[in-house]
Write a protein that holds these residues in place. Structure first.
Motif, short mmCIF file in Angstrom:
data_model
loop_
_atom_site.label_atom_id
_atom_site.label_comp_id
_atom_site.label_asym_id
_atom_site.label_seq_id
_atom_site.Cartn_x
_atom_site.Cartn_y
_atom_site.Cartn_z
N THR A 214 0.85 -1.19 0.00
CA THR A 214 0.00 0.00 0.00
C THR A 214 0.89 1.24 0.00
O THR A 214 1.78 1.37 0.83
CB THR A 214 -0.92 0.04 1.24
OG1 THR A 214 -1.69 -1.16 1.31
CG2 THR A 214 -1.87 1.24 1.15
N SER A 215 0.62 2.13 -0.95
CA SER A 215 1.34 3.40 -1.02
C SER A 215 0.33 4.51 -0.77
O SER A 215 -0.57 4.74 -1.59
CB SER A 215 2.00 3.57 -2.40
OG SER A 215 2.59 4.85 -2.51
N TYR A 216 0.47 5.20 0.35
CA TYR A 216 -0.51 6.22 0.73
C TYR A 216 -0.19 7.56 0.07
O TYR A 216 0.97 7.93 -0.10
CB TYR A 216 -0.52 6.38 2.26
CG TYR A 216 -1.09 5.18 2.97
CD1 TYR A 216 -2.47 5.03 3.13
CD2 TYR A 216 -0.26 4.18 3.46
CE1 TYR A 216 -2.99 3.93 3.78
CE2 TYR A 216 -0.77 3.06 4.11
CZ TYR A 216 -2.14 2.95 4.26
OH TYR A 216 -2.66 1.84 4.89
N ALA A 217 -1.25 8.26 -0.29
CA ALA A 217 -1.10 9.60 -0.85
C ALA A 217 -0.86 10.60 0.28
O ALA A 217 -1.15 10.32 1.45
CB ALA A 217 -2.34 9.97 -1.65
N GLU A 218 -0.37 11.77 -0.07
CA GLU A 218 0.00 12.74 0.95
C GLU A 218 -1.21 13.34 1.66
O GLU A 218 -1.24 13.43 2.89
CB GLU A 218 0.84 13.86 0.32
CG GLU A 218 2.21 13.40 -0.17
CD GLU A 218 3.02 14.54 -0.74
OE1 GLU A 218 2.53 15.69 -0.69
OE2 GLU A 218 4.13 14.28 -1.26
N ALA B 259 -4.81 12.54 1.14
CA ALA B 259 -5.86 11.58 1.49
C ALA B 259 -5.80 10.42 0.52
O ALA B 259 -5.29 10.54 -0.60
CB ALA B 259 -7.24 12.25 1.43
N GLY B 260 -6.31 9.28 0.95
CA GLY B 260 -6.41 8.13 0.06
C GLY B 260 -5.08 7.43 -0.18
O GLY B 260 -4.12 7.56 0.59
N ILE B 261 -5.02 6.70 -1.29
CA ILE B 261 -3.83 5.91 -1.61
C ILE B 261 -3.40 6.16 -3.06
O ILE B 261 -4.22 6.44 -3.93
CB ILE B 261 -4.08 4.40 -1.42
CG1 ILE B 261 -5.25 3.92 -2.30
CG2 ILE B 261 -4.34 4.07 0.04
CD1 ILE B 261 -5.48 2.42 -2.29
N LYS B 262 -2.11 6.06 -3.28
CA LYS B 262 -1.60 6.10 -4.65
C LYS B 262 -1.84 4.77 -5.33
O LYS B 262 -2.22 4.70 -6.50
CB LYS B 262 -0.11 6.42 -4.65
CG LYS B 262 0.24 7.80 -4.12
CD LYS B 262 1.76 8.00 -4.12
CE LYS B 262 2.15 9.35 -3.57
NZ LYS B 262 3.64 9.50 -3.52
N SER B 263 -1.59 3.68 -4.58
CA SER B 263 -1.78 2.34 -5.13
C SER B 263 -1.84 1.34 -4.00
O SER B 263 -1.38 1.62 -2.88
CB SER B 263 -0.66 1.96 -6.11
OG SER B 263 0.57 1.87 -5.42
N ALA B 264 -2.39 0.18 -4.30
CA ALA B 264 -2.42 -0.91 -3.32
C ALA B 264 -2.57 -2.22 -4.08
O ALA B 264 -3.20 -2.26 -5.15
CB ALA B 264 -3.57 -0.75 -2.33
N THR B 265 -1.98 -3.27 -3.54
CA THR B 265 -2.12 -4.61 -4.11
C THR B 265 -2.57 -5.56 -3.01
O THR B 265 -1.97 -5.60 -1.94
CB THR B 265 -0.80 -5.12 -4.71
OG1 THR B 265 -0.41 -4.25 -5.78
CG2 THR B 265 -0.96 -6.53 -5.27
N ILE B 266 -3.63 -6.31 -3.29
CA ILE B 266 -4.12 -7.31 -2.36
C ILE B 266 -4.19 -8.66 -3.06
O ILE B 266 -4.36 -8.73 -4.28
CB ILE B 266 -5.51 -6.96 -1.79
CG1 ILE B 266 -6.55 -6.84 -2.92
CG2 ILE B 266 -5.44 -5.69 -0.95
CD1 ILE B 266 -7.98 -6.65 -2.43
N GLN B 267 -4.04 -9.72 -2.29
CA GLN B 267 -4.22 -11.06 -2.81
C GLN B 267 -5.51 -11.61 -2.24
O GLN B 267 -5.69 -11.68 -1.02
CB GLN B 267 -3.05 -11.98 -2.41
CG GLN B 267 -3.20 -13.41 -2.93
CD GLN B 267 -1.97 -14.26 -2.68
OE1 GLN B 267 -0.88 -13.73 -2.46
NE2 GLN B 267 -2.13 -15.57 -2.72
N VAL B 268 -6.42 -11.97 -3.13
CA VAL B 268 -7.69 -12.57 -2.72
C VAL B 268 -7.50 -14.08 -2.73
O VAL B 268 -7.31 -14.70 -3.78
CB VAL B 268 -8.84 -12.16 -3.66
CG1 VAL B 268 -10.16 -12.76 -3.18
CG2 VAL B 268 -8.95 -10.64 -3.74
N LYS B 269 -7.56 -14.67 -1.54
CA LYS B 269 -7.18 -16.07 -1.37
C LYS B 269 -8.42 -16.96 -1.36
O LYS B 269 -8.95 -17.33 -0.31
CB LYS B 269 -6.37 -16.23 -0.09
CG LYS B 269 -5.16 -15.30 -0.04
CD LYS B 269 -4.35 -15.43 1.22
CE LYS B 269 -3.53 -16.71 1.21
NZ LYS B 269 -2.59 -16.76 2.36
N ALA B 270 -8.88 -17.25 -2.57
CA ALA B 270 -10.05 -18.11 -2.74
C ALA B 270 -9.98 -18.74 -4.12
O ALA B 270 -9.53 -18.10 -5.07
CB ALA B 270 -11.35 -17.32 -2.59
#
Length: 367
Positions: free
Chosen positions: A164-168, A170-181
């Protein structure tokens, strides 16, 4: 509602689903997985244990869901027949209400049978990136991250936040999640593309309407191991006398080994060890490493092809409008709802199902 016709149609649809799901094969797999799960040493290999338990949970859920739908359909048939026989309007009405619910559940299950792509059964890596729109885009990216997390939660899927890369501001610049299903990639792959938000910006002092964009990328989790199986028939092994510096024993025996991997043309040699057996073992280790790297490069190329190829589905694929009216609309399928907050709270199954059907239709329509 023509109840007898609806019952007949739903029964036929469910029968086709049962054939595709192959309940008998799933039950055999469940028995095998339960045996593996009962092994005392299962958790000695954490990665394998997670694979076994995840697959077991998925298979049990598939069987339970399909069997439950068949039971409910049979009960609805019995209830309707009883209502007709006893001239009981309440029973007939109850049967009709149950059929509406069954239609929705069977349609949802039918969509799963459309996931037959090479990577569809994999877990998913979902990356969300703020694009045009400044701080509003970063805030929208965080909204979408929460949306997918809530969707996973609704389905009891676990997720891992990988980056997760947070913006200065508010919010985020980017994020990566793994959905484990199981089938997470096949299910979520239709979410890939550019999402657009139109609203009154909470970050604009003048309260102006702002349009912002967020890119969503969905990739399958690559299944890798550190060992590459090499068939003996794929190897040509040559032995020869070592040359150059090496001390006693060099040039006196055929101890050097050259191994050629015939399918790829990769050649490795080893002559540093004194015995042919040691040189062969060392050469095989080098070959394993080279083949593993080659496979990783091929897998990366395949991932890049998926990423590039999905652009035809993407660009502006969904609009979320909060002002001047309330609507979320998929621009590919025309599926829309009038409650954006529910969508942003994770209620996106309707969009996913419409997207999967749209994609299958596009794939099967002649060019």
């Amino acid at each position: 509602m023509d109840v007898p016709a609806e019952l007949k149609e739903l029964s036929a649809t469910l029968a086709s689903i049962e054939a595709v799901v192959d309940l008998d094969a799933l039950r055999r797999e469940i028995a095998d997985l339960e045996t593996q799960a009962a092994e005392p040493t299962l958790w000695d290999d954490v990665e394998n244990a997670q694979r076994v338990t995840s697959r077991l949970s998925y298979a049990q859920g598939e069987v339970r869901r399909t069997e439950d739908l068949r039971r409910r359909l049979d009960d609805a048939q019995t209830l309707y027949d009883l209502g007709v026989e006893m001239d009981d309007a309440d029973s007939r009405t109850e049967a009709e209400c149950e059929l509406v619910s069954l239609r929705r559940a069977i349609d949802e299950l039918e969509v799963r049978t459309l996931l037959s792509g090479e990577y569809d059964a994999r877990e998913a890596l979902v990356t969300i990136r703020a694009e045009a729109g400044g701080v509003d885009a970063a805030d929208f990216a965080e909204m979408l991250l929460r949306m997918y997390a809530r969707w996973a939660e609704r389905h009891s899927y676990s997720i891992d936040a990988l980056d997760t890369s947070y913006a200065e501001e508010a919010g985020i610049k980017s994020a990566t999640i793994q959905v484990k299903a199981p089938y997470a990639y096949g299910t979520l792959s239709v979410e890939q593309g550019t999402h657009r938000l139109v609203r009154i910006s909470p970050f604009d002092n003048q309260g102006r309407r702002q349009t912002s964009f967020v890119g969503v990328e969905v990739l399958p989790v690559v299944e890798q191991s550190d060992h590459v199986e090499i068939a003996d028939d794929d190897l040509r092994v040559d032995v020869y006398r070592s040359s150059g510096k090496g001390g006693q024993g060099v040039n006196t025996t055929d101890s050097a080994v050259r191994i050629t991997h015939l399918p790829t043309g990769i050649v490795v040699t080893c002559q540093n060890e004194r015995s042919q057996i040691q040189n062969r073992a060392s050469a095989m280790n080098v070959l394993q490493a080279r083949l593993l790297e080659r496979r990783r490069e091929e897998e990366q190329s395949a991932m890049n092809a998926l990423k590039d190829g999905s652009n035809s589905w993407g660009n502006q694929m969904r609009s979320y409008v909060l002002h001047p009216y309330q609507m979320v609309k998929d621009l590919r399928t025309d599926f829309e709802v009038g409650n954006p907050q529910a969508v942003l709270d994770g209620e996106i199954d309707g969009f996913i199902e419409a997207g999967i059907r749209w994609r299958r239709a596009a794939e099967t329509t002649p060019a």
